[in-house]
Design a protein around this motif. Structure first.
Motif, PDB file in Angstrom:
ATOM      1  N   VAL A  54      10.615 -44.433   6.556  1.00  0.00           N
ATOM      2  CA  VAL A  54      11.361 -43.180   6.629  1.00  0.00           C
ATOM      3  C   VAL A  54      11.360 -42.635   8.058  1.00  0.00           C
ATOM      4  O   VAL A  54      12.400 -42.233   8.584  1.00  0.00           O
ATOM      5  N   ALA A  55      10.189 -42.613   8.677  1.00  0.00           N
ATOM      6  CA  ALA A  55      10.096 -42.081  10.041  1.00  0.00           C
ATOM      7  C   ALA A  55      10.988 -42.852  10.998  1.00  0.00           C
ATOM      8  O   ALA A  55      11.705 -42.268  11.820  1.00  0.00           O
ATOM      9  N   HIS A  82       8.576 -42.422  17.323  1.00  0.00           N
ATOM     10  CA  HIS A  82       8.923 -42.789  18.702  1.00  0.00           C
ATOM     11  C   HIS A  82       9.600 -44.155  18.738  1.00  0.00           C
ATOM     12  O   HIS A  82      10.621 -44.345  19.419  1.00  0.00           O
ATOM     13  N   ARG A  83       9.046 -45.120  18.009  1.00  0.00           N
ATOM     14  CA  ARG A  83       9.630 -46.466  18.006  1.00  0.00           C
ATOM     15  C   ARG A  83      11.035 -46.453  17.422  1.00  0.00           C
ATOM     16  O   ARG A  83      11.945 -47.133  17.924  1.00  0.00           O
ATOM     17  N   GLY A  84      11.224 -45.715  16.348  1.00  0.00           N
ATOM     18  CA  GLY A  84      12.548 -45.645  15.738  1.00  0.00           C
ATOM     19  C   GLY A  84      13.585 -45.106  16.690  1.00  0.00           C
ATOM     20  O   GLY A  84      14.716 -45.609  16.749  1.00  0.00           O
ATOM     21  N   LEU A  86      13.448 -45.160  20.046  1.00  0.00           N
ATOM     22  CA  LEU A  86      13.651 -46.113  21.135  1.00  0.00           C
ATOM     23  C   LEU A  86      14.443 -47.330  20.669  1.00  0.00           C
ATOM     24  O   LEU A  86      15.350 -47.794  21.362  1.00  0.00           O
ATOM     25  N   ASP A  87      14.106 -47.847  19.496  1.00  0.00           N
ATOM     26  CA  ASP A  87      14.820 -49.013  18.975  1.00  0.00           C
ATOM     27  C   ASP A  87      16.276 -48.679  18.680  1.00  0.00           C
ATOM     28  O   ASP A  87      17.134 -49.570  18.695  1.00  0.00           O
ATOM     29  N   GLY A  88      16.548 -47.400  18.419  1.00  0.00           N
ATOM     30  CA  GLY A  88      17.917 -46.967  18.183  1.00  0.00           C
ATOM     31  C   GLY A  88      18.669 -46.636  19.456  1.00  0.00           C
ATOM     32  O   GLY A  88      19.810 -46.166  19.395  1.00  0.00           O
ATOM     33  N   GLY A  89      18.041 -46.874  20.606  1.00  0.00           N
ATOM     34  CA  GLY A  89      18.703 -46.615  21.884  1.00  0.00           C
ATOM     35  C   GLY A  89      18.676 -45.172  22.313  1.00  0.00           C
ATOM     36  O   GLY A  89      19.410 -44.770  23.234  1.00  0.00           O
ATOM     37  N   ARG A 112      -0.227 -48.676  23.522  1.00  0.00           N
ATOM     38  CA  ARG A 112      -0.268 -48.976  24.962  1.00  0.00           C
ATOM     39  C   ARG A 112       1.102 -49.403  25.505  1.00  0.00           C
ATOM     40  O   ARG A 112       1.565 -48.853  26.506  1.00  0.00           O
ATOM     41  N   PRO A 113       1.788 -50.367  24.885  1.00  0.00           N
ATOM     42  CA  PRO A 113       3.121 -50.704  25.390  1.00  0.00           C
ATOM     43  C   PRO A 113       4.176 -49.659  25.046  1.00  0.00           C
ATOM     44  O   PRO A 113       5.247 -49.622  25.653  1.00  0.00           O
ATOM     45  N   LEU A 114       3.878 -48.796  24.075  1.00  0.00           N
ATOM     46  CA  LEU A 114       4.849 -47.778  23.675  1.00  0.00           C
ATOM     47  C   LEU A 114       4.965 -46.672  24.714  1.00  0.00           C
ATOM     48  O   LEU A 114       6.064 -46.152  24.973  1.00  0.00           O
ATOM     49  N   ALA A 115       3.847 -46.303  25.337  1.00  0.00           N
ATOM     50  CA  ALA A 115       3.842 -45.189  26.296  1.00  0.00           C
ATOM     51  C   ALA A 115       4.824 -45.384  27.452  1.00  0.00           C
ATOM     52  O   ALA A 115       5.604 -44.470  27.760  1.00  0.00           O
ATOM     53  N   PRO A 116       4.846 -46.537  28.149  1.00  0.00           N
ATOM     54  CA  PRO A 116       5.813 -46.689  29.238  1.00  0.00           C
ATOM     55  C   PRO A 116       7.256 -46.706  28.761  1.00  0.00           C
ATOM     56  O   PRO A 116       8.167 -46.298  29.493  1.00  0.00           O
ATOM     57  N   ARG A 117       7.486 -47.184  27.542  1.00  0.00           N
ATOM     58  CA  ARG A 117       8.849 -47.145  26.995  1.00  0.00           C
ATOM     59  C   ARG A 117       9.311 -45.702  26.815  1.00  0.00           C
ATOM     60  O   ARG A 117      10.466 -45.361  27.109  1.00  0.00           O
TER      61      ARG A 117
END
Length: 280
Positions: A54-55, A82-84, A86-89, A112-117
């Motif tokens: 859902v998130a 956050h990932r959703g 970013l993955d959605g542009g 860790r890899p999410l923060a710079p994204r």
């Protein structure tokens, strides 16, 4: 990284609604994301698979509508949101409960890899000095900042003592529209969200459109294909999950993901007896 004070024209206007606005606010990334149309998506660190889907789906719908997703970059629902986005542009803003420099130096795991994204497609922000070490009391203030930065707040899953309920309380105090995702009875991850709904403090989220409508952005559909096999199968009447899975020849996980997209887009609802119904 920059520090902006309430007198700075770059300071997020909505933070001035707080009784004590952060002074200064530390920002690493694009400070313009802090003043854009935005939705906060928050919840428990101990999310279920349903909560994660859902998130991510709601955050992805926000990204498609050019709405910034605000959250706290904690494990669980926050990171999924956050990932959703970013993955959605789209763009996303992470509000930290510790100093940005210390966080970047010590964060581990999937974050860790999410923060710079996030920094590249939005911003990391903190009301605490760059090397400030997280303290329990700091997160309550951080949660209030999340609510203030957003125009609408959504709690996806929250346990009885979840910090997301602090964000919800601040959203109500600030007059922000507050939504919650209904959860299964007895689910520890949904005790808090179900309590918000039972008390009338939050509105039940039935589709991504509801959040975007609260921003005055009109209808938004997450369905890109004009004909969906599930909708075709439901055209003849309500079906339970087993019958629907046989009709569309999908696995349980595939069907769950596809149904969730349709429910969040407002095309399908679940009846009290557990069957699925198409909306015309």
């Amino acid at each position: 990284m920059i520090a902006v004070t309430p007198s700075d024209p770059r300071y997020p206007p909505r933070l001035r609604h707080l009784a004590r606005p952060p002074d200064p606010l530390w920002v690493a990334g694009d400070e313009t994301a802090l003043a854009a149309r935005s939705v906060a998506i928050v919840g428990t660190r101990r999310m279920t698979g349903y909560g994660e889907r859902v998130a991510r789906e709601i955050a992805g719908a926000c990204a498609e509508a050019n709405v910034v997703v605000v959250s706290g970059l904690a494990q669980g629902i926050d990171s999924a949101a956050h990932r959703g986005a970013l993955d959605g542009g789209g763009r996303t803003v992470a509000v930290l409960g510790e100093g940005i420099t210390l966080f970047l130096a010590t964060v581990r795991g999937r974050r860790r890899p999410l923060a710079p994204r996030i920094r590249a497609r939005g911003a990391l922000v903190s009301q605490y000095a760059p090397t400030f070490c997280a303290q329990p009391w700091a997160f309550a203030k951080r949660n209030a900042t999340i609510a203030a930065l957003a125009e609408v707040v959504l709690v996806v899953e929250a346990g009885e003592q979840s910090g997301a309920l602090i964000t919800a309380a601040e959203a109500r105090r600030l007059g922000r529209p507050l939504f919650a995702v209904p959860g299964p009875l007895g689910s520890a991850a949904s005790v808090g969200t179900n309590a918000l709904l039972a008390s009338g403090e939050a509105r039940a989220l039935v589709s991504a459109d509801a959040l975007l409508n609260a921003l005055g952005l009109g209808r938004h559909s997450a369905i890109t294909s004009p004909v969906d096999p599930i909708l075709e199968a439901l055209a003849g009447g309500d079906l339970d999950a087993d019958a629907l899975r046989r009709r569309v020849r999908a696995t349980e996980d595939e069907l769950a993901d596809r149904l969730m997209r349709l429910v969040l887009a407002g095309h399908v609802t679940q009846t009290p007896d557990g069957r699925y119904r198409r909306h015309s």
